[in-house]
Design a protein around this motif. Structure first.
Motif, PDB file in Angstrom:
ATOM      1  N   LEU A  43       0.810  -1.101  -0.190  1.00 16.50           N
ATOM      2  CA  LEU A  43      -0.026   0.003  -0.219  1.00 16.50           C
ATOM      3  C   LEU A  43       0.927   1.301   0.026  1.00 16.50           C
ATOM      4  CD1 LEU A  43      -2.764   1.666   0.664  1.00 16.50           C
ATOM      5  CD2 LEU A  43      -2.347   1.235   2.754  1.00 16.50           C
ATOM      6  N   THR A  63      -1.751  -1.483  -4.001  1.00 15.55           N
ATOM      7  CA  THR A  63      -2.804  -0.342  -3.997  1.00 15.55           C
ATOM      8  C   THR A  63      -2.315   1.000  -3.544  1.00 15.55           C
ATOM      9  OG1 THR A  63      -4.439  -2.072  -2.968  1.00 15.55           O
ATOM     10  CG2 THR A  63      -4.915   0.432  -2.462  1.00 15.55           C
ATOM     11  N   THR A  65      -2.952   4.946  -3.329  1.00 15.67           N
ATOM     12  CA  THR A  65      -3.711   6.061  -3.043  1.00 15.67           C
ATOM     13  C   THR A  65      -3.027   7.511  -2.997  1.00 15.67           C
ATOM     14  OG1 THR A  65      -3.148   6.375  -0.678  1.00 15.67           O
ATOM     15  CG2 THR A  65      -4.598   4.420  -1.171  1.00 15.67           C
ATOM     16  N   ARG A  93      -9.279   4.879   5.740  1.00 13.63           N
ATOM     17  CA  ARG A  93      -9.278   3.500   6.306  1.00 13.63           C
ATOM     18  C   ARG A  93      -9.962   2.458   5.257  1.00 13.63           C
ATOM     19  NH1 ARG A  93      -6.586   6.096   9.186  1.00 13.63           N
ATOM     20  NH2 ARG A  93      -6.503   6.361  11.193  1.00 13.63           N
ATOM     21  N   LEU A  94      -9.232   1.505   4.868  1.00 10.27           N
ATOM     22  CA  LEU A  94      -9.576   0.537   3.764  1.00 10.27           C
ATOM     23  C   LEU A  94     -10.234  -0.724   4.355  1.00 10.27           C
ATOM     24  CD1 LEU A  94      -6.769   0.829   1.210  1.00 10.27           C
ATOM     25  CD2 LEU A  94      -9.013   1.965   1.173  1.00 10.27           C
ATOM     26  N   ARG A  96      -8.721  -3.374   5.639  1.00 12.86           N
ATOM     27  CA  ARG A  96      -7.768  -4.575   5.269  1.00 12.86           C
ATOM     28  C   ARG A  96      -6.498  -4.114   5.603  1.00 12.86           C
ATOM     29  NH1 ARG A  96      -7.141  -3.587  -0.510  1.00 12.86           N
ATOM     30  NH2 ARG A  96      -8.723  -1.920  -1.185  1.00 12.86           N
ATOM     31  N   THR A  97      -5.439  -4.982   5.660  1.00 11.62           N
ATOM     32  CA  THR A  97      -4.235  -4.837   5.948  1.00 11.62           C
ATOM     33  C   THR A  97      -3.309  -5.173   5.058  1.00 11.62           C
ATOM     34  OG1 THR A  97      -3.736  -6.800   7.203  1.00 11.62           O
ATOM     35  CG2 THR A  97      -4.523  -5.007   8.556  1.00 11.62           C
ATOM     36  N   PHE A  98      -1.933  -4.743   5.105  1.00  7.70           N
ATOM     37  CA  PHE A  98      -0.944  -5.020   3.965  1.00  7.70           C
ATOM     38  C   PHE A  98       0.366  -5.422   4.730  1.00  7.70           C
ATOM     39  CE2 PHE A  98      -4.173  -2.321   2.368  1.00  7.70           C
ATOM     40  CZ  PHE A  98      -4.350  -2.449   0.997  1.00  7.70           C
ATOM     41  N   VAL A 101       3.577  -0.976   3.989  1.00  6.31           N
ATOM     42  CA  VAL A 101       2.905   0.277   3.754  1.00  6.31           C
ATOM     43  C   VAL A 101       4.092   1.425   3.322  1.00  6.31           C
ATOM     44  CG1 VAL A 101       1.423   2.232   4.823  1.00  6.31           C
ATOM     45  CG2 VAL A 101       0.955  -0.275   5.264  1.00  6.31           C
ATOM     46  N   THR A 122      -2.699   6.048  10.149  1.00  8.82           N
ATOM     47  CA  THR A 122      -3.185   5.748   9.131  1.00  8.82           C
ATOM     48  C   THR A 122      -2.350   4.340   8.611  1.00  8.82           C
ATOM     49  OG1 THR A 122      -4.322   7.475   8.154  1.00  8.82           O
ATOM     50  CG2 THR A 122      -3.876   5.797   6.502  1.00  8.82           C
ATOM     51  N   ALA A 125      -2.824   1.393  10.832  1.00 10.22           N
ATOM     52  CA  ALA A 125      -4.208   0.883  10.842  1.00 10.22           C
ATOM     53  C   ALA A 125      -4.080  -0.195   9.653  1.00 10.22           C
ATOM     54  CB  ALA A 125      -5.190   1.584  10.859  1.00 10.22           C
ATOM     55  N   HIS A 126      -3.381  -0.154   8.845  1.00  8.18           N
ATOM     56  CA  HIS A 126      -3.140  -0.978   7.536  1.00  8.18           C
ATOM     57  C   HIS A 126      -1.989  -2.109   7.735  1.00  8.18           C
ATOM     58  CE1 HIS A 126      -5.841   2.395   6.337  1.00  8.18           C
ATOM     59  NE2 HIS A 126      -6.340   1.412   5.532  1.00  8.18           N
TER      60      HIS A 126
END
Length: 241
Positions: A43, A63, A65, A93-94, A96-98, A101, A122, A125-126
């Protein structure tokens, strides 16, 4: 900011994906050294035109953004197989996790401690349980010196661009600096025109970065891999604590 809005179509003449190849190699080394070779999801917050991530698609499900729809359009052209999401890196906040990041130079536009902390939150959280967050700001206060860059390219259709970027700190007592962009733009068959835009960016010392990461639930990770740009930028790597 016009550079990422109505002037965004000129961005590929300022910088190209090829310019990021070496740095992307370093990024892969960091991920391999921390998460491992089985890392598969990536991400990027503030991905812009997608230049960095363009080198990672063979390895990761990516992904990307960004707040600017115009920059995301550029990235979609370059990276059609990637997922693209228009979002603010402070609040996104999607759900889901990666495994990894990344926040690259776009983090410079966080001009307050609250903004910077929100980005760290953020990222946290991912993050997957074994995942790492990687922050690569252009500048930090501990090592800041006024800088300028120049460059540009010509396009096959006869258009071209040359730019000057000047970063300077009019008030060293605060946490912001000014970055001025002068763009000389030649559209095919038209005379050269000049566009000027001033941006304000955040400039925080290393201790502030460390403190705010910790407050967002991130624990720093020391990584010993070769960085070809070690004398030009700071790299912060962290996991959820």
């Amino acid at each position: 900011m016009r550079l990422y809005g109505d002037l965004a179509k000129w961005y590929p003449l300022i910088v190209s994906a090829e310019d990021y190849a070496e740095e992307a190699g370093h990024l892969l080394s960091v991920i391999d050294a921390t998460v491992g070779a089985d890392a598969s999801t990536f991400l990027e917050l503030g991905a812009g035109a997608g230049h960095m991530a363009s080198h990672l698609g063979g390895r990761f499900k990516c992904t990307l953004t960004d707040l600017s729809p115009d920059m995301l359009d550029l990235s979609r052209e370059l990276n059609p197989a990637f997922e693209h999401v228009q979002a603010d890196m402070r609040t996104m906040r999607l759900g889901r996790t990666f495994d990894a990041v990344l926040v690259h130079d776009a983090i410079a536009y966080m001009t307050t401690e609250d903004d910077l902390r929100c980005v760290f939150e953020t990222a946290a959280a991912h993050l997957a349980p074994r995942g790492v967050a990687i922050f690569i700001p252009d500048l930090i206060k501990d090592t800041f010196e006024p800088t300028f860059e120049s460059g540009g390219r010509d396009a096959p259709d006869g258009s071209g661009l040359r730019y000057l970027e000047w970063a300077h700190d009019p008030d060293p007592s605060d946490n912001v600096l000014d970055v001025d962009f002068a763009l000389m733009i030649r559209e095919a068959g038209q005379p050269v025109r000049v566009e000027h835009e001033s941006h304000q960016e955040g400039l925080f010392d290393r201790a502030t970065w460390h403190r705010l990461m910790a407050s967002a639930g991130l624990e720093r990770v020391q990584v010993d891999v070769f960085d070809p740009y070690a004398d030009q930028h700071e790299v912060f790597v962290a996991r959820r604590s």
